[in-house]
Design a protein around this motif. Structure first.
Motif, PDB file in Angstrom:
ATOM      1  N   GLN A  28      37.029  31.081  44.884  1.00 51.08           N
ATOM      2  CA  GLN A  28      37.063  32.219  43.966  1.00 51.08           C
ATOM      3  C   GLN A  28      37.111  33.525  44.747  1.00 51.08           C
ATOM      4  OE1 GLN A  28      33.896  32.440  41.046  1.00 51.08           O
ATOM      5  NE2 GLN A  28      34.112  34.644  40.903  1.00 51.08           N
ATOM      6  N   SER A  29      36.301  33.645  45.770  1.00 52.48           N
ATOM      7  CA  SER A  29      36.251  34.867  46.565  1.00 52.48           C
ATOM      8  C   SER A  29      37.581  35.146  47.249  1.00 52.48           C
ATOM      9  CB  SER A  29      35.139  34.736  47.614  1.00 52.48           C
ATOM     10  OG  SER A  29      35.097  35.876  48.426  1.00 52.48           O
ATOM     11  N   GLU A  32      40.196  36.103  44.572  1.00 53.41           N
ATOM     12  CA  GLU A  32      39.923  37.457  44.081  1.00 53.41           C
ATOM     13  C   GLU A  32      40.366  38.512  45.085  1.00 53.41           C
ATOM     14  OE1 GLU A  32      36.400  38.585  41.745  1.00 53.41           O
ATOM     15  OE2 GLU A  32      35.730  36.541  42.133  1.00 53.41           O
ATOM     16  N   ARG A  33      40.041  38.289  46.358  1.00 54.34           N
ATOM     17  CA  ARG A  33      40.425  39.254  47.397  1.00 54.34           C
ATOM     18  C   ARG A  33      41.945  39.333  47.512  1.00 54.34           C
ATOM     19  NH1 ARG A  33      36.530  38.661  51.194  1.00 54.34           N
ATOM     20  NH2 ARG A  33      37.233  36.544  51.547  1.00 54.34           N
ATOM     21  N   TYR A  36      43.395  41.262  44.526  1.00 58.17           N
ATOM     22  CA  TYR A  36      43.126  42.697  44.602  1.00 58.17           C
ATOM     23  C   TYR A  36      43.968  43.362  45.688  1.00 58.17           C
ATOM     24  CZ  TYR A  36      40.872  47.159  44.346  1.00 58.17           C
ATOM     25  OH  TYR A  36      40.650  48.507  44.174  1.00 58.17           O
ATOM     26  N   THR A  42      41.610  42.454  39.320  1.00 59.64           N
ATOM     27  CA  THR A  42      40.365  41.706  39.445  1.00 59.64           C
ATOM     28  C   THR A  42      40.416  40.529  38.483  1.00 59.64           C
ATOM     29  OG1 THR A  42      39.169  42.865  37.691  1.00 59.64           O
ATOM     30  CG2 THR A  42      39.117  43.860  39.906  1.00 59.64           C
ATOM     31  N   ARG A  43      39.455  39.605  38.619  1.00 59.78           N
ATOM     32  CA  ARG A  43      39.405  38.467  37.691  1.00 59.78           C
ATOM     33  C   ARG A  43      39.135  38.960  36.278  1.00 59.78           C
ATOM     34  NH1 ARG A  43      34.064  37.938  39.994  1.00 59.78           N
ATOM     35  NH2 ARG A  43      32.505  37.699  38.355  1.00 59.78           N
ATOM     36  N   HIS A  44      38.443  40.085  36.154  1.00 57.36           N
ATOM     37  CA  HIS A  44      38.155  40.641  34.832  1.00 57.36           C
ATOM     38  C   HIS A  44      39.425  41.196  34.188  1.00 57.36           C
ATOM     39  CE1 HIS A  44      33.962  40.056  35.720  1.00 57.36           C
ATOM     40  NE2 HIS A  44      34.117  40.720  36.849  1.00 57.36           N
ATOM     41  N   PHE A  51      42.866  33.876  35.200  1.00 55.30           N
ATOM     42  CA  PHE A  51      42.322  33.796  36.556  1.00 55.30           C
ATOM     43  C   PHE A  51      42.244  32.345  37.024  1.00 55.30           C
ATOM     44  CE2 PHE A  51      38.791  33.430  39.596  1.00 55.30           C
ATOM     45  CZ  PHE A  51      39.335  34.196  40.624  1.00 55.30           C
ATOM     46  N   LEU A 110      30.412  38.648  43.357  1.00 58.67           N
ATOM     47  CA  LEU A 110      30.660  37.345  42.770  1.00 58.67           C
ATOM     48  C   LEU A 110      29.679  37.002  41.665  1.00 58.67           C
ATOM     49  CD1 LEU A 110      31.422  35.232  45.955  1.00 58.67           C
ATOM     50  CD2 LEU A 110      33.050  36.167  44.316  1.00 58.67           C
TER      51      LEU A 110
END
Length: 153
Positions: A28-29, A32-33, A36, A42-44, A51, A110
């Protein structure tokens, strides 16, 4: 993956069966990176469903390992969970692991607890077979500290 491919080339019948959920936070990290840095998302911004699709796409494109995806399993299913519990109980009873009170580190980005292995730089470990102290090797020149800790396990 190197060992699996090597033994296949030697004529052995080798199957590397993947288990899902292990290293989910790390994946996930990284995703996400990546999102971005490449798309300023972002995941949001994407929402849970989109996502999740991006994580699966990343896995398919980036993993590159020769896994037997047809036999994929969830590592926390009842059979494997029982095996893990039995292994941990056996290691605890043999004195190989212990339970203690420790401080944990919360990652605000996270929203979960993550490892702080880089607090081990400059420390030593004891080799389990040789009973010899060995330094934990840190190499800031060869490891991208933004991507990982720089600690050799």
């Amino acid at each position: 993956d190197c060992l699996v491919r090597w033994y296949r080339m030697q004529g052995f019948d080798v199957s590397w069966i993947p288990g899902t959920d292990h290293a989910g936070i790390g994946t996930q990290s990284v995703v996400e990176r990546y999102l971005y840095n490449k798309k300023f998302l972002t995941r949001h911004d994407l929402g849970r469903e989109n996502f999740t699709k991006k994580v699966w796409e990343w896995r398919e494109l980036r993993l590159g390992a020769s896994l037997d995806w047809d036999n994929l399993f969830f590592t926390m299913d009842p059979i494997r969970s029982k095996a893990v519990n039995n292994a941990f109980i056996r290691m605890f009873n043999d004195g190989m692991i212990y339970r203690d009170t420790r401080l944990v580190n919360w990652c605000c980005a996270l929203g979960t607890v993550i490892s702080d292995i880089e607090s081990l730089h400059g420390k030593e470990v004891i080799h389990p077979l040789l009973n010899k102290k060995m330094p934990i090797i840190c190499d800031a020149e060869l490891v991208d500290m933004e991507f990982g800790t720089g600690v050799v396990k």
